[in-house]
Scaffold this motif. Sequence first.
Motif, PDB file in Angstrom:
ATOM      1  N   ILE A 191       0.858  -1.182   0.000  1.00 17.62           N
ATOM      2  CA  ILE A 191       0.000   0.000   0.000  1.00 17.62           C
ATOM      3  C   ILE A 191       0.893   1.231   0.000  1.00 17.62           C
ATOM      4  N   ILE A 192       0.634   2.128  -0.957  1.00 22.06           N
ATOM      5  CA  ILE A 192       1.409   3.354  -1.118  1.00 22.06           C
ATOM      6  C   ILE A 192       0.504   4.539  -0.782  1.00 22.06           C
ATOM      7  N   VAL A 193       0.891   5.291   0.244  1.00 19.05           N
ATOM      8  CA  VAL A 193       0.146   6.483   0.643  1.00 19.05           C
ATOM      9  C   VAL A 193       0.934   7.689   0.137  1.00 19.05           C
ATOM     10  N   PRO A 194       0.428   8.396  -0.861  1.00 21.00           N
ATOM     11  CA  PRO A 194       1.199   9.500  -1.455  1.00 21.00           C
ATOM     12  C   PRO A 194       1.218  10.725  -0.543  1.00 21.00           C
ATOM     13  N   ASP A 214       3.056  10.078   2.487  1.00 20.95           N
ATOM     14  CA  ASP A 214       4.304   9.726   1.809  1.00 20.95           C
ATOM     15  C   ASP A 214       4.945   8.491   2.433  1.00 20.95           C
ATOM     16  N   SER A 215       4.157   7.432   2.599  1.00 20.42           N
ATOM     17  CA  SER A 215       4.638   6.199   3.222  1.00 20.42           C
ATOM     18  C   SER A 215       4.252   4.984   2.390  1.00 20.42           C
ATOM     19  N   LYS A 216       4.998   3.903   2.585  1.00 21.28           N
ATOM     20  CA  LYS A 216       4.729   2.667   1.859  1.00 21.28           C
ATOM     21  C   LYS A 216       4.927   1.477   2.789  1.00 21.28           C
ATOM     22  N   LEU A 217       3.994   0.540   2.743  1.00 20.75           N
ATOM     23  CA  LEU A 217       4.075  -0.670   3.563  1.00 20.75           C
ATOM     24  C   LEU A 217       3.895  -1.896   2.669  1.00 20.75           C
ATOM     25  N   THR A 218       4.842  -2.827   2.768  1.00 22.60           N
ATOM     26  CA  THR A 218       4.746  -4.110   2.055  1.00 22.60           C
ATOM     27  C   THR A 218       4.565  -5.202   3.093  1.00 22.60           C
TER      28      THR A 218
END
Length: 409
Positions: A191-194, A214-218
């Motif tokens: 999930i990419i939160v711009p 501006d975060s990303k979680l895999t």
Amino acid sequence: MKSHFNIDSEILQRYANGDCSPEEEALIDAWFVDYKSKLPKLELDEATLEADLADVWGRFELQGDHKIQRLPSWKKWLPIAASLLIVGTAAYYFSFNRVEQTTNKVVSEAQVSNNIPEPTRIKDSKVDVPAAENGAVLILSSGEKVYLNNLGQAESRSDHQVDIDLSSSEQISYKTGETANQQGSTATNTIIVPPGSVYKVLLADGTKVSLNADSKLTFPIAFQGSKREVFLEGEAYFEVTKRTSPSSSGREHQTFVVHAGSAAVNVLGTKFNVKAYRNDKKHSFTLEEGSIALSVPTSPAPLLLKPGQQALQVGKQLDIKEVDIDKELAWKSGDFYFDGETIQEIMSQISRWYAIDIHYMGPMGDQRYISNISRRKSLKEVLEILETTTNLKFSIQQNDRERRLMVIP
């Protein structure tokens, strides 16, 4: 080790150059997680690992068709390099040559036009930017993109027989329980939160994750085995549930591990915040409840944190201190809390929250500021307060979809 991922050299080269699309980047991240889950444990001392890595570099440089630029900070990759050496030189190649990417950049005076706007009061500006809203992009294990926004999806998806509820406007939810098949337990989503957005994820084990702008979680779409591992870039608040998994001796606690930069946070069940933006010099790990063990390459043993403590990582330096939890987690409560921060550090948060580029129109100095401002305010409202406290001037400029914030001394 067979893999269902189709990764070719062109994708790896784009990854190395920082030219990957979000889908390709998520695919490579998922590939690494998939390989890592299948690798045997390997213990190598740093000296041996450095020698092996130097040998790999030498082999690459002997090949005339490979143009590889070494990164000066490659040692930060030592925690994963042992695994990558087993996977093969291709995986090693893309991991060491990843170029820093960010949607919002801070630009110096030398990089912008000399046409400095005439200083005026920011409240007279005709351009304004609203506060961040719920929004994200979910990338499934197949590479398919699902756009999440504040309108709500009113639907669900399935990935490897794991149901994903998309009906909420602020959170996606994965089906809990231990019924997912073995294939689903190794498949990952990203999930990419711009910039200019926030979002929440309810993982399949019941863990809640609040993602800042501006975060990303895999993460795996289902959890099996003795560990639950996720990979974070940016900032997130975790509420981890305690969980057990079957073992030869009955059932054992299933550790939850957050990988962030060169650090890894190990927990069983607790509440904590991780701030690890790729371009930030400082990474922080703040414990609200329970306990965590923080592992970093420069420490021979994990560092244990107690509630109310924060570990601050700056390069190889790691310090632990007591903090005010309400202030440190102000972003989650809807506030900016600036405590002795420079204007550049303040603008870094402003840039992410309002999805705007920052341009400095002169030297800013090293003065530090203290302020508490609601994140629900528009950009103009926030800048009006900062004008009073900093004696700086600001100008918001917009050209089609491009927005710039000029900081004028």
